[in-house]
Scaffold this motif. Structure first.
Motif, PDB file in Angstrom:
ATOM      1  N   LEU A 211       1.586  -4.074  -9.016  1.00  0.00           N
ATOM      2  CA  LEU A 211       3.259  -3.952  -8.789  1.00  0.00           C
ATOM      3  C   LEU A 211       3.928  -5.230  -9.082  1.00  0.00           C
ATOM      4  CD1 LEU A 211       2.834  -1.948  -5.454  1.00  0.00           C
ATOM      5  CD2 LEU A 211       3.328  -0.952  -7.347  1.00  0.00           C
ATOM      6  N   ASP A 212       5.156  -4.951  -9.520  1.00  0.00           N
ATOM      7  CA  ASP A 212       6.388  -5.873  -9.784  1.00  0.00           C
ATOM      8  C   ASP A 212       7.203  -5.997  -8.588  1.00  0.00           C
ATOM      9  OD1 ASP A 212       8.029  -7.794 -10.709  1.00  0.00           O
ATOM     10  OD2 ASP A 212       8.699  -6.589 -12.424  1.00  0.00           O
ATOM     11  N   TRP A 213       6.818  -7.223  -7.895  1.00  0.00           N
ATOM     12  CA  TRP A 213       7.455  -7.348  -6.511  1.00  0.00           C
ATOM     13  C   TRP A 213       9.191  -7.419  -6.741  1.00  0.00           C
ATOM     14  CZ3 TRP A 213      10.666 -11.332  -4.956  1.00  0.00           C
ATOM     15  CH2 TRP A 213      10.843 -12.410  -5.673  1.00  0.00           C
ATOM     16  N   ARG A 214       9.804  -7.608  -7.853  1.00  0.00           N
ATOM     17  CA  ARG A 214      10.974  -7.968  -8.052  1.00  0.00           C
ATOM     18  C   ARG A 214      11.571  -6.277  -8.092  1.00  0.00           C
ATOM     19  NH1 ARG A 214       8.712 -10.894 -11.152  1.00  0.00           N
ATOM     20  NH2 ARG A 214       8.832 -13.184 -11.063  1.00  0.00           N
ATOM     21  N   GLU A 215      10.753  -5.506  -8.309  1.00  0.00           N
ATOM     22  CA  GLU A 215      11.619  -4.022  -8.263  1.00  0.00           C
ATOM     23  C   GLU A 215      11.428  -3.448  -7.041  1.00  0.00           C
ATOM     24  OE1 GLU A 215       8.836  -1.882 -11.189  1.00  0.00           O
ATOM     25  OE2 GLU A 215       9.392  -2.793 -12.676  1.00  0.00           O
ATOM     26  N   HIS A 216      10.866  -4.072  -6.086  1.00  0.00           N
ATOM     27  CA  HIS A 216      10.826  -3.551  -4.656  1.00  0.00           C
ATOM     28  C   HIS A 216      11.242  -4.277  -3.543  1.00  0.00           C
ATOM     29  CE1 HIS A 216       8.194  -0.478  -6.368  1.00  0.00           C
ATOM     30  NE2 HIS A 216       7.697  -1.393  -7.079  1.00  0.00           N
ATOM     31  N   VAL A 217      11.299  -5.570  -3.704  1.00  0.00           N
ATOM     32  CA  VAL A 217      11.751  -6.515  -2.735  1.00  0.00           C
ATOM     33  C   VAL A 217      13.127  -6.930  -2.502  1.00  0.00           C
ATOM     34  CG1 VAL A 217      11.489  -8.797  -1.625  1.00  0.00           C
ATOM     35  CG2 VAL A 217       9.533  -7.457  -2.335  1.00  0.00           C
ATOM     36  N   GLU A 218      13.917  -6.704  -1.420  1.00  0.00           N
ATOM     37  CA  GLU A 218      15.370  -6.817  -1.092  1.00  0.00           C
ATOM     38  C   GLU A 218      15.312  -7.848   0.119  1.00  0.00           C
ATOM     39  OE1 GLU A 218      18.101  -3.856  -1.734  1.00  0.00           O
ATOM     40  OE2 GLU A 218      17.254  -3.306  -3.528  1.00  0.00           O
TER      41      GLU A 218
ATOM     42  N   ALA B 279       0.957  -1.211  -0.059  1.00  0.00           N
ATOM     43  CA  ALA B 279      -0.188  -0.070  -0.057  1.00  0.00           C
ATOM     44  C   ALA B 279       0.949   1.273   0.037  1.00  0.00           C
ATOM     45  CB  ALA B 279      -0.993  -0.094   1.306  1.00  0.00           C
ATOM     46  N   ARG B 280       1.911   1.359   0.804  1.00  0.00           N
ATOM     47  CA  ARG B 280       2.915   2.345   0.730  1.00  0.00           C
ATOM     48  C   ARG B 280       3.447   2.618  -0.529  1.00  0.00           C
ATOM     49  NH1 ARG B 280       4.099   4.869   5.642  1.00  0.00           N
ATOM     50  NH2 ARG B 280       6.280   4.836   5.349  1.00  0.00           N
ATOM     51  N   ILE B 281       4.000   1.695  -0.966  1.00  0.00           N
ATOM     52  CA  ILE B 281       4.808   1.631  -2.378  1.00  0.00           C
ATOM     53  C   ILE B 281       3.609   2.344  -3.505  1.00  0.00           C
ATOM     54  CG2 ILE B 281       5.622   0.472  -4.193  1.00  0.00           C
ATOM     55  CD1 ILE B 281       6.944  -1.612  -1.962  1.00  0.00           C
ATOM     56  N   ARG B 282       2.397   1.830  -3.237  1.00  0.00           N
ATOM     57  CA  ARG B 282       1.567   2.445  -4.435  1.00  0.00           C
ATOM     58  C   ARG B 282       1.231   3.741  -4.038  1.00  0.00           C
ATOM     59  NH1 ARG B 282      -3.373  -0.462  -6.787  1.00  0.00           N
ATOM     60  NH2 ARG B 282      -4.486   1.472  -5.838  1.00  0.00           N
ATOM     61  N   LYS B 283       1.327   4.322  -3.004  1.00  0.00           N
ATOM     62  CA  LYS B 283       1.094   5.686  -2.507  1.00  0.00           C
ATOM     63  C   LYS B 283       2.258   6.486  -2.591  1.00  0.00           C
ATOM     64  CE  LYS B 283      -1.381   8.535   0.298  1.00  0.00           C
ATOM     65  NZ  LYS B 283      -2.776   9.045   0.028  1.00  0.00           N
ATOM     66  N   GLY B 284       3.328   5.755  -2.846  1.00  0.00           N
ATOM     67  CA  GLY B 284       4.600   6.377  -3.201  1.00  0.00           C
ATOM     68  C   GLY B 284       5.267   6.959  -1.781  1.00  0.00           C
ATOM     69  N   LEU B 285       4.914   6.212  -0.742  1.00  0.00           N
ATOM     70  CA  LEU B 285       5.454   6.550   0.287  1.00  0.00           C
ATOM     71  C   LEU B 285       6.712   5.884   0.894  1.00  0.00           C
ATOM     72  CD1 LEU B 285       2.294   6.667   2.724  1.00  0.00           C
ATOM     73  CD2 LEU B 285       3.519   8.544   1.615  1.00  0.00           C
ATOM     74  N   GLN B 286       6.995   4.779   0.092  1.00  0.00           N
ATOM     75  CA  GLN B 286       8.376   3.981   0.182  1.00  0.00           C
ATOM     76  C   GLN B 286       8.662   3.203  -1.053  1.00  0.00           C
ATOM     77  OE1 GLN B 286       6.970   1.484   3.493  1.00  0.00           O
ATOM     78  NE2 GLN B 286       7.949  -0.323   2.535  1.00  0.00           N
ATOM     79  N   LYS B 287       9.888   2.758  -1.404  1.00  0.00           N
ATOM     80  CA  LYS B 287      10.168   2.332  -2.320  1.00  0.00           C
ATOM     81  C   LYS B 287      10.652   0.674  -2.378  1.00  0.00           C
ATOM     82  CE  LYS B 287      11.792   5.812  -5.804  1.00  0.00           C
ATOM     83  NZ  LYS B 287      11.555   7.012  -5.034  1.00  0.00           N
ATOM     84  N   LYS B 288      11.206   0.416  -1.202  1.00  0.00           N
ATOM     85  CA  LYS B 288      11.747  -0.962  -0.878  1.00  0.00           C
ATOM     86  C   LYS B 288      11.126  -1.539   0.186  1.00  0.00           C
ATOM     87  CE  LYS B 288      14.892  -0.787  -4.188  1.00  0.00           C
ATOM     88  NZ  LYS B 288      14.765  -1.623  -5.374  1.00  0.00           N
ATOM     89  N   LEU B 289      11.157  -2.904   0.051  1.00  0.00           N
ATOM     90  CA  LEU B 289      10.592  -3.941   1.179  1.00  0.00           C
ATOM     91  C   LEU B 289      11.623  -4.864   1.367  1.00  0.00           C
ATOM     92  CD1 LEU B 289       8.550  -5.060   3.024  1.00  0.00           C
ATOM     93  CD2 LEU B 289       7.524  -6.313   0.999  1.00  0.00           C
ATOM     94  N   TYR B 290      12.085  -4.724   2.609  1.00  0.00           N
ATOM     95  CA  TYR B 290      13.305  -5.638   3.052  1.00  0.00           C
ATOM     96  C   TYR B 290      12.629  -6.801   3.909  1.00  0.00           C
ATOM     97  CZ  TYR B 290      16.301  -1.720   1.686  1.00  0.00           C
ATOM     98  OH  TYR B 290      16.859  -0.861   1.151  1.00  0.00           O
ATOM     99  N   LEU B 291      13.094  -8.016   3.347  1.00  0.00           N
ATOM    100  CA  LEU B 291      12.521  -9.188   4.057  1.00  0.00           C
ATOM    101  C   LEU B 291      13.716 -10.312   4.154  1.00  0.00           C
ATOM    102  CD1 LEU B 291       9.435  -9.785   1.880  1.00  0.00           C
ATOM    103  CD2 LEU B 291       9.361  -8.911   4.057  1.00  0.00           C
TER     104      LEU B 291
END
Ligand code: NAP
Ligand code: G4F
Length: 350
Positions: free
Chosen positions: A268-275, A202-214
């Motif tokens: 969204l394409d998860w590969r662009e955001h998940v690290e 949701a935050r990525i869609r809203k432009g509030l964050q770019k990456k998700l670290y898992l």
């Protein structure tokens, strides 16, 4: 009017359970921890001012670390049913705080069971046991699968499990273990992996964050929808005999699948955001949890109603709505269709 005491009422499950029991006409008492900030956000929509006549929800300060307080409360409230949902419930955090986790999640159960025994009241006791007990045992896991705990949290829950069965056998208490597999919802704590993912989407869609670290994307879990699981807790306490029962969907998915499903639902394409950040790896991991819930089906007639895909969609919809974004809506539609009339069915968390 039946009277229930819920520890952990401010948590995900506690808030749904309180809602369900109030809907059924119960008087509900909840144990809350004193904090310098409000910790009752999940209860705001059912909170009732204690000065108002006909109030059926009562909150009491207390802590599972405080035996005296538990004993007084049990004696004063004289509940017909006790649901012990309070715990330090985060597996990763339990490696950082093993002693505290043992104290609250493990010994807290001894304190509460002793409070029941000493009060001499007739009550039914539900213990929030966990599929983490199975740990390294190969799937599928049922009531007869050996426990192989893999974390301080699971070790504490193991002690809690056996204390519950011991008090049942030794003192003839109606005390049961619900061995629940992972269950999630829009009210899930933000640091558990499902909510961490849907909130980030949701935050990525809203432009509030770019990456998700898992951390580990390959772990597999049997993920169900929390409101269905609290329904089961009540079924267990209303059953004629005290039974320990496994509750889960019978379908397991990897963290990677949860990520893919969540991102793609939001376009969204998860590969662009998940690290990957190794800080989220655990010293010992539980690789694969998958419930064999045939006893629950047989004994309680319980079947899961919400599918994995619907669960993901419900959570993503709610997290988008909470940020003021218009959600795709399939999750909210599923929630309405599946008959959880007793929940607030809110599109926003809380
Ligand atoms: P949760 O959201 O983390 O809620 C935990 C609750 O315990 C909160 O109300 C918390 O209060 C309270 N608590 C923490 N420490 C306490 C203490 N020292 N004294 C009294 N209360 C304390 O957990 P949940 O997901 O609702 O899970 C409910 C129970 O089921 C837990 O026992 C958990 O271990 C178990 N369980 C959960 C799952 C699952 O997938 N959700 C599966 C199996 C078993 P604050 O709000 O003040 O922090
Ligand atoms: O969402 P999790 O933290 O839940 P976990 O460890 O399965 O525990 C939950 O379910 C138990 C029932 O089986 C409950 F008893 C317990 O109280 C809690 O509710 O992690 C799920 C999986 C793990 O394998 C973890 O290693 O997700 C993996 N993961 C990958 N990246 C992550 C992350 N977990 C978290 N929390 N954060 C990550 O970034």
């Amino acid at each position: 009017m039946s009277r229930a005491l819920i520890t952990g009422i401010t948590g995900q499950d506690g808030s749904y359970l309180a809602e369900l029991l109030l809907h059924r006409g119960y008087e509900v008492h909840g144990l809350i921890r004193r904090a310098s900030t409000f910790n009752t956000q999940r209860l705001e929509h059912i909170y009732q001012d204690p000065h108002v006549e006909d109030t059926r929800l009562f909150l009491h300060y207390g802590d599972l670390a405080d035996a005296g307080r538990l004993t007084n409360l049990v004696y004063e409230i004289q509940p017909d049913e006790i649901y012990n949902l309070g715990a330090q419930s985060h597996v990763r955090v339990s490696f950082d705080m093993p002693e505290y986790t043992g104290d609250v999640t493990g010994l807290g159960v001894a304190r509460l069971l002793e409070a029941v025994r000493r009060s001499g009241i007739k009550t039914r006791y539900y213990q929030a046991s966990s599929s983490e007990l199975f740990g390294a045992a190969p799937p599928p896991q049922s009531e007869s699968t050996p426990f192989m705990p893999q974390s301080p949290y699971a070790a504490a829950k193991l002690y809690a499990y056996w204390m519950t069965t011991n008090y049942r056998n030794a003192y003839n208490l109606f005390a049961v273990n619900g061995i629940l597999f992972n269950h999630e919802s829009p009210r899930r704590g933000e640091t558990f992996v499902t909510r961490k993912i849907t909130r980030a989407v949701a935050r990525i869609r809203k432009g509030l964050q770019k990456k998700l670290y898992l951390g580990n994307l390959e772990a597999r879990r049997d993920w169900g929808f929390a409101p269905e699981y609290v329904e089961c807790m009540t079924l267990l306490l209303q059953h004629d005999t005290p039974e320990d029962v496994v509750i889960g969907t019978g379908e397991s998915r990897s963290v990677r699948e949860f990520v893919e499903e969540s991102f793609s639902y939001a376009g969204l394409d998860w590969r662009e955001h998940v690290e990957i950040d190794p800080r989220y790896f655990r010293p010992t991991e539980v690789d694969h949890l998958l419930a064999d819930a045939s006893k629950a089906r047989r004994l309680l007639g319980w079947e899961p109603r919400v599918t994995f895909r619907e669960l993901v969609r419900i959570m993503v919809d709610c997290d988008l709505a909470a940020l003021g974004e218009t959600p795709p809506g399939a999750g909210v539609h599923a929630l309405r269709k599946k008959g959880f009339g007793w929940t607030a069915n809110r599109i926003t968390p809380g």
